[in-house]
Write a protein that holds these residues in place. Structure first.
Motif, short mmCIF file in Angstrom:
data_model
loop_
_atom_site.label_atom_id
_atom_site.label_comp_id
_atom_site.label_asym_id
_atom_site.label_seq_id
_atom_site.Cartn_x
_atom_site.Cartn_y
_atom_site.Cartn_z
N TYR A 109 60.08 90.79 45.34
CA TYR A 109 59.99 89.40 45.27
C TYR A 109 60.59 88.49 46.56
CZ TYR A 109 57.81 89.54 40.73
OH TYR A 109 57.17 89.78 39.49
N TYR A 110 59.78 87.97 47.16
CA TYR A 110 60.11 87.44 48.65
C TYR A 110 59.99 85.92 48.48
CZ TYR A 110 59.25 91.93 50.61
OH TYR A 110 59.21 93.28 50.85
N CYS A 111 61.16 85.36 49.11
CA CYS A 111 61.20 83.84 49.00
C CYS A 111 60.67 83.39 50.46
CB CYS A 111 62.69 83.40 49.04
SG CYS A 111 63.17 81.84 49.54
N ASN A 112 60.17 82.17 50.46
CA ASN A 112 59.50 81.62 51.76
C ASN A 112 59.91 80.23 51.66
OD1 ASN A 112 56.73 80.03 52.36
ND2 ASN A 112 57.10 81.85 53.87
N ALA A 113 60.03 79.64 52.82
CA ALA A 113 60.46 78.29 52.99
C ALA A 113 59.86 78.06 54.25
CB ALA A 113 61.77 77.76 52.87
N ALA A 114 59.37 76.62 54.40
CA ALA A 114 58.94 75.95 55.50
C ALA A 114 60.04 74.90 56.09
CB ALA A 114 57.49 75.22 55.40
N ILE A 115 60.45 75.31 57.34
CA ILE A 115 61.48 74.81 57.69
C ILE A 115 61.48 74.02 58.82
CG2 ILE A 115 64.33 75.02 58.15
CD1 ILE A 115 64.07 77.32 56.03
N LYS A 116 61.95 72.76 58.92
CA LYS A 116 62.08 72.24 60.37
C LYS A 116 63.43 72.31 60.77
CE LYS A 116 60.26 68.07 60.87
NZ LYS A 116 59.37 68.29 62.10
N ALA A 117 63.59 72.86 62.02
CA ALA A 117 64.83 73.16 62.40
C ALA A 117 65.59 71.77 63.13
CB ALA A 117 65.01 74.20 63.42
N THR A 118 64.86 71.05 63.55
CA THR A 118 64.94 69.66 64.26
C THR A 118 64.37 68.62 63.86
OG1 THR A 118 63.95 70.07 66.27
CG2 THR A 118 66.25 70.83 66.25
N VAL A 122 63.99 70.95 54.72
CA VAL A 122 63.31 72.46 54.06
C VAL A 122 62.23 71.74 53.20
CG1 VAL A 122 63.52 74.50 52.44
CG2 VAL A 122 65.46 73.56 54.01
N ASN A 123 60.95 72.19 53.48
CA ASN A 123 59.46 71.48 52.98
C ASN A 123 59.13 72.48 51.65
OD1 ASN A 123 60.17 69.68 54.92
ND2 ASN A 123 58.58 70.42 56.27
N THR A 124 57.98 72.65 51.78
CA THR A 124 57.56 73.53 50.71
C THR A 124 58.15 74.95 50.56
OG1 THR A 124 55.30 72.35 50.60
CG2 THR A 124 55.58 74.57 49.66
N MET A 125 58.48 75.41 49.62
CA MET A 125 59.19 76.64 49.17
C MET A 125 58.32 77.17 48.23
SD MET A 125 63.13 75.62 49.09
CE MET A 125 63.65 77.40 49.50
N GLY A 126 58.39 78.62 48.36
CA GLY A 126 57.82 79.54 47.25
C GLY A 126 58.22 80.81 47.35
#
Length: 121
Positions: free
Chosen positions: A93-102, A30-34
């Motif tokens: 308010y929304y949560c966002n996340a840059a995610i690598k599944a594999t 789970v990379n950058t979140m916001g």
């Protein structure tokens, strides 16, 4: 992968709220979140972001000094502490996340369903 926000509520101006966002499902990283928000009748705007290790945070000008973003990677959870709330903070308010599944997959942007924050004057 799912992002689920919680903590939204009705609060009086000057009050505080803490939002949480839990990431669930199979993830490699789970990379950058916001946090982002969308006031009634307006476009979505960025509130705050935080990098993977939490070393870098950035805030929108309207929330600097009042909001604090943090994350607990062991719990796959993102937080937003909101203090000195103003009526103009009213929004979904929304949560966002840059995610690598594999390990080989590129990062993909995931969004939560949103949580309502209403600040009364």
């Amino acid at each position: 992968v799912q992002l689920v926000e919680s903590g939204g509520s009705l609060v009086q101006a000057g009050g505080s709220l803490r939002l949480s966002c839990v990431v669930s499902g199979s993830t490699f990283s789970v990379n950058t979140m916001g946090w982002y928000r969308q006031p009634p009748g307006k476009q979505r705007e960025r509130v705050a972001i935080i990098t993977t290790g939490g070393g870098i945070t950035k805030y929108g000008d309207s929330v600097k000094g009042r909001f604090t973003v943090s994350r607990d990677n062991a719990k796959n959870t993102l937080y937003l502490q909101m203090d000195s709330l103003k009526p103009e903070d009213t929004a979904v308010y929304y949560c966002n996340a840059a995610i690598k599944a594999t390990i080989t997959a590129p990062p993909y942007d995931y969004w939560g369903q949103g949580t309502q924050v209403t600040v009364s004057s």
